[in-house]
Structure formats: structure tokens, C-alpha cells
Design a protein around this motif. Structure first.
Motif, PDB file in Angstrom:
ATOM      1  N   TYR A  96       0.843  -1.198   0.000  1.00  0.00           N
ATOM      2  CA  TYR A  96       0.000   0.000   0.000  1.00  0.00           C
ATOM      3  C   TYR A  96       0.876   1.245   0.000  1.00  0.00           C
ATOM      4  O   TYR A  96       1.920   1.279   0.657  1.00  0.00           O
ATOM      5  CB  TYR A  96      -0.906   0.030   1.237  1.00  0.00           C
ATOM      6  N   TRP A 226     -13.203  -5.222   2.516  1.00  0.00           N
ATOM      7  CA  TRP A 226     -11.782  -4.963   2.681  1.00  0.00           C
ATOM      8  C   TRP A 226     -10.969  -5.517   1.516  1.00  0.00           C
ATOM      9  O   TRP A 226     -11.440  -6.356   0.741  1.00  0.00           O
ATOM     10  CB  TRP A 226     -11.275  -5.574   3.991  1.00  0.00           C
ATOM     11  N   LYS A 228      -6.943  -6.992   1.023  1.00  0.00           N
ATOM     12  CA  LYS A 228      -5.656  -7.356   1.596  1.00  0.00           C
ATOM     13  C   LYS A 228      -4.611  -7.376   0.488  1.00  0.00           C
ATOM     14  O   LYS A 228      -4.766  -8.084  -0.516  1.00  0.00           O
ATOM     15  CB  LYS A 228      -5.722  -8.723   2.279  1.00  0.00           C
ATOM     16  N   GLU A 231       0.778  -8.284   3.155  1.00  0.00           N
ATOM     17  CA  GLU A 231       0.412  -8.614   4.532  1.00  0.00           C
ATOM     18  C   GLU A 231      -0.449  -7.539   5.191  1.00  0.00           C
ATOM     19  O   GLU A 231      -0.703  -7.603   6.387  1.00  0.00           O
ATOM     20  CB  GLU A 231       1.693  -8.805   5.362  1.00  0.00           C
ATOM     21  N   GLU A 232      -0.888  -6.557   4.407  1.00  0.00           N
ATOM     22  CA  GLU A 232      -1.632  -5.438   4.979  1.00  0.00           C
ATOM     23  C   GLU A 232      -3.076  -5.435   4.481  1.00  0.00           C
ATOM     24  O   GLU A 232      -3.333  -5.582   3.286  1.00  0.00           O
ATOM     25  CB  GLU A 232      -0.955  -4.115   4.611  1.00  0.00           C
ATOM     26  N   THR A 233      -4.008  -5.241   5.395  1.00  0.00           N
ATOM     27  CA  THR A 233      -5.431  -5.203   5.054  1.00  0.00           C
ATOM     28  C   THR A 233      -6.007  -3.831   5.366  1.00  0.00           C
ATOM     29  O   THR A 233      -5.775  -3.279   6.440  1.00  0.00           O
ATOM     30  CB  THR A 233      -6.216  -6.269   5.847  1.00  0.00           C
ATOM     31  N   LYS A 234      -6.763  -3.291   4.410  1.00  0.00           N
ATOM     32  CA  LYS A 234      -7.437  -2.011   4.610  1.00  0.00           C
ATOM     33  C   LYS A 234      -8.896  -2.141   4.182  1.00  0.00           C
ATOM     34  O   LYS A 234      -9.219  -2.889   3.256  1.00  0.00           O
ATOM     35  CB  LYS A 234      -6.758  -0.893   3.818  1.00  0.00           C
ATOM     36  N   CYS A 235      -9.750  -1.400   4.860  1.00  0.00           N
ATOM     37  CA  CYS A 235     -11.184  -1.414   4.540  1.00  0.00           C
ATOM     38  C   CYS A 235     -11.521  -0.242   3.631  1.00  0.00           C
ATOM     39  O   CYS A 235     -10.953   0.844   3.749  1.00  0.00           O
ATOM     40  CB  CYS A 235     -12.017  -1.328   5.822  1.00  0.00           C
ATOM     41  N   HIS A 250      -2.861 -10.263  -3.669  1.00  0.00           N
ATOM     42  CA  HIS A 250      -3.915  -9.527  -2.977  1.00  0.00           C
ATOM     43  C   HIS A 250      -5.254 -10.243  -3.130  1.00  0.00           C
ATOM     44  O   HIS A 250      -5.437 -11.088  -4.012  1.00  0.00           O
ATOM     45  CB  HIS A 250      -4.021  -8.088  -3.498  1.00  0.00           C
ATOM     46  N   THR A 252      -9.801  -9.718  -1.931  1.00  0.00           N
ATOM     47  CA  THR A 252     -10.831  -8.805  -1.430  1.00  0.00           C
ATOM     48  C   THR A 252     -12.005  -9.600  -0.882  1.00  0.00           C
ATOM     49  O   THR A 252     -12.163 -10.793  -1.157  1.00  0.00           O
ATOM     50  CB  THR A 252     -11.353  -7.868  -2.541  1.00  0.00           C
TER      51      THR A 252
END
Length: 371
Positions: A96, A226, A228, A231-235, A250, A252
Motif C-alpha cells: 500500500y 476490505w 488485503k 500482509e496489509e489489510t485495509k477497509c 492480494h 478482497t
């Protein structure tokens, strides 16, 4: 050339909705052997396309890498796995990116105007004749691994491989105008809908020089939907942009029981890819569309026009910068920085003149160098 033609032919005329990642540079690059073959039987010279080969070295190297069936794989500690068969070396890699960190000012502009985009989408969704008015409205993923996307992930495309789709643009004039006004370096622009209780399985877009940004338009409240990346997940959130390098693995999900998730997706050039490299890739897009002699000549002519425009913009920008510096430095500075001819006219900038000359050497050398 024959074996490449057989492998490429089924994909030669992609549907508008096919995402670039389905059609990454590794597919286009395989047509290069055909292009070389056609060049040998046409009058189109290798230097027909006005690019300085030294300015597109990374694109050329990327093509060589792909033609050798190369795949770049790297596990970034704490960040995730990156996989790219269309790989340009030297580009920063993070799952990200900060959409408001200064590298993507156009996204900040779209965030400020997201309600206009959202309202235009809502109005279109209320139109029972929307599908008849547009082209390929809310179609399912058309990629080789479409099963990973599932039948309920749908798109409505406004731009595909840098070309705007006229009928759909006419349905969304405000959205299109905002994307353009923001000077978005877009390759693709489309609305994406994800149905409740559906998701996209882990995958990669296989291309590291084109990134993906999402603008939440009408999404379930966090944490119900969300994405991913690595290793990072965002909503997703309404009016908030997310920018990701989707050469990282990635996935979703929309965990809502009853709400669709609508976002505007912009696939755009990596900020570290130079303007000339971007034009080099665009030439490949055009050449791939029509490998006939006439098609290649058309691609070359388009490339010439784009380079001419780019060089003119750069020269205009330099002239403007020089004028500003002269004004700030006073009359003495102005006289020192602005040379004139005996008749009082301004001399041509020799550096820009050399730049134009170098630009005429030809991206055809890119293809020639692949031999």
C-alpha cells in the motif's frame, strides 16, 4: 513468428472489459517477434517511432525478460510476496502507498469530489435502460483466472489501455471530466461492483509498473468490506482512496449480508515510470491491436504525435520556469538568463533542440534491440 501468432491470436481482440492485468505486457511482448517479422516485409523503418532508445531501456529489458518467460518473485519481509512477469526494474515496491502522501495529488482531488461521482453512479443505476445505452455494462471478469473473481464481480469500463470508451463516457460525463481535470495518469478507469458475501481469491496482476487505486463510492461500513495486499489489510470507506501495488498477492471480500460494494478503480502508471517509458508501453498497446503493416504504421504515427506533444510540453514548462526565475532575480538576472538574437528575438534553447534530435532516434530500436 508462427508459434507466437498461434498463442496470441485468441486474445488479439480483447473485450473492452478485459483488465490490463489480464492483458499484461507479457502478452503484448510475445507479439514482438511477429512485429519484427512484419517489419522485415514492410517499408516501415526501425526508426519510424520517435523514441530515444536510451530513454526506454527499462521497457526494452522488461520485454526481453518476458520473452524469456521470466517471472520476478520476491518475498518482502513483513510486506508480502510480489510476483510479476511484466516487470520493470528499479521501481519502489510497497503493498500500500499513502494516497495522500504527495505522489498522487489526483487522488486527493477525486476524494474531494467523490460525492459528484457517487451521485452520477447512483443516477445511472436507477436507469432501467443503462445496459442498452452503454457498452459492456456490468459484465463479469474476462480473464483466464476469472473463477478467482467469481461471477458476482462486475465492471463498467470508462477507459481501457489509455483509450476512453465513447458510449460509456457519455453516460458518465461528470466522472470522466473530474478524472481528466485531476490530470490522472490513468491506463484504465472503471466502476467495480462486488456483491454481498463474495470475494476475490488471492492473486497477482503480474505487472509492477501499473498500480491500482480505489475510491470508495458506496461501500458497507468498515470492517465489512476490505482488500488485503501483501500482509496489509485495509477497509474501503466512502470518499477515501486506497492506492496499492497489485503485483503483490492480494484479495478482497465483501462480508455484508445485503449491500453491494461500489468503487471507482483507476489503474495508473507507477509514479517512478518516466514519461517516455509510459509512451513506450502505449506504443506496444497500439501495435498489438493491429499487427498488419498498416496497423504498425498507424501505431508509429500515434507514437510520433505523442512524443511531439510531450517534448512541446516540456519545452513550454522549461520556458515558464526560466521566465519565473528571471522575474524573481530582477532585471540583471533576466538579462543573464535570456539570450536574444540581434533582431531582439529569443534564441532557441539548444538543449531542447538536442532533446528533439535524440527523440527522433526511434523506439523501433527497442524492437531492433530484441533481435
Amino acid at each position: 513468428p508462427t508459434r507466437y501468432r498461434k498463442r496470441v491470436r485468441p486474445r488479439r481482440a480483447p473485450r473492452l472489459t478485459r483488465r490490463l492485468s489480464t492483458y499484461p505486457l507479457f502478452v503484448a511482448s510475445r507479439t514482438l517477434s511477429i512485429i519484427l517479422h512484419v517489419h522485415r516485409h514492410t517499408t516501415i523503418p526501425y526508426n519510424a517511432i520517435p523514441y530515444n532508445s536510451s530513454l526506454v531501456t527499462r521497457v526494452r529489458d522488461s520485454l526481453r525478460f518476458t520473452l524469456a518467460d521470466g517471472t520476478y518473485r520476491k518475498t518482502h519481509p513483513g510486506l508480502g510476496e510480489q510476483v510479476a512477469s511484466s516487470y520493470v526494474a528499479g521501481l519502489s515496491a510497497f503493498p500500500y502507498w499513502d494516497a495522500r502522501g504527495g505522489a498522487f495529488p489526483w487522488m486527493e482531488f477525486l476524494e474531494q469530489n467523490y460525492e459528484t461521482i457517487r451521485d452520477e453512479l447512483r443516477e445511472a443505476l436507477r436507469d432501467p435502460l443503462l445496459e442498452q445505452k452503454g457498452n459492456a455494462i456490468w459484465v463479469a471478469a474476462a480473464r483466464d483466472d476469472a473463477e478467482g473473481y467469481g461471477p458476482d464481480w462486475r465492471t463498467l469500463v470508462l477507459q481501457d489501455r489509455c483509450e476512453w470508451e465513447p458510449s460509456n463516457v457519455a453516460l458518465f460525463p461528470k466522472t470522466t471530466a473530474l478524472v481528466r481535470e485531476a490530470n490522472t495518469p490513468s491506463v484504465e478507469v472503471f466502476f467495480a461492483k462486488q456483491a454481498p458475501r463474495t470475494g476475490i481469491k488471492p492473486h497477482t496482476d503480474f505487472t509492477n509498473f501499473i498500480m491500482t487505486s480505489h475510491l470508495g463510492l458506496d461501500v458497507p461500513d468498515p470492517p465489512l468490506s476490505w482488500m488485503k495486499v501483501g500482509e496489509e489489510t485495509k477497509c474501503w470507506e466512502n470518499g477515501v482512496g486506497l492506492t496499492a501495488d497489485t503485483s503483490f498477492v492480494h484479495s478482497t471480500s465483501n462480508d455484508s449480508d445485503d449491500a453491494d460494494r461500489y468503487v471507482l478503480i483507476v489503474r495508473h502508471w507507477h509514479p517512478e515510470l518516466t514519461a517516455m517509458e509510459r509512451l513506450g508501453v502505449r506504443f506496444l498497446f497500439d501495435a498489438f491491436e493491429d499487427l498488419s503493416p498498416a496497423g504498425l504504421e498507424s501505431a508509429a504515427n500515434k507514437a510520433k504525435a505523442r512524443v511531439k506533444n510531450l517534448l512541446a510540453e516540456e519545452e513550454e514548462g522549461e520556458a515558464s520556469s526560466s521566465a519565473s526565475a528571471a522575474g524573481e532575480g530582477g532585471e540583471e538576472s533576466k538579462r543573464a538568463t535570456t539570450a536574444t538574437t540581434p533582431g531582439g528575438g529569443r534564441k532557441k534553447n539548444k538543449r531542447n533542440k538536442r532533446k528533439n534530435k535524440a527523440g527522433g532516434e526511434g523506439l523501433g530500436l527497442l524492437a531492433k534491440g530484441m533481435k
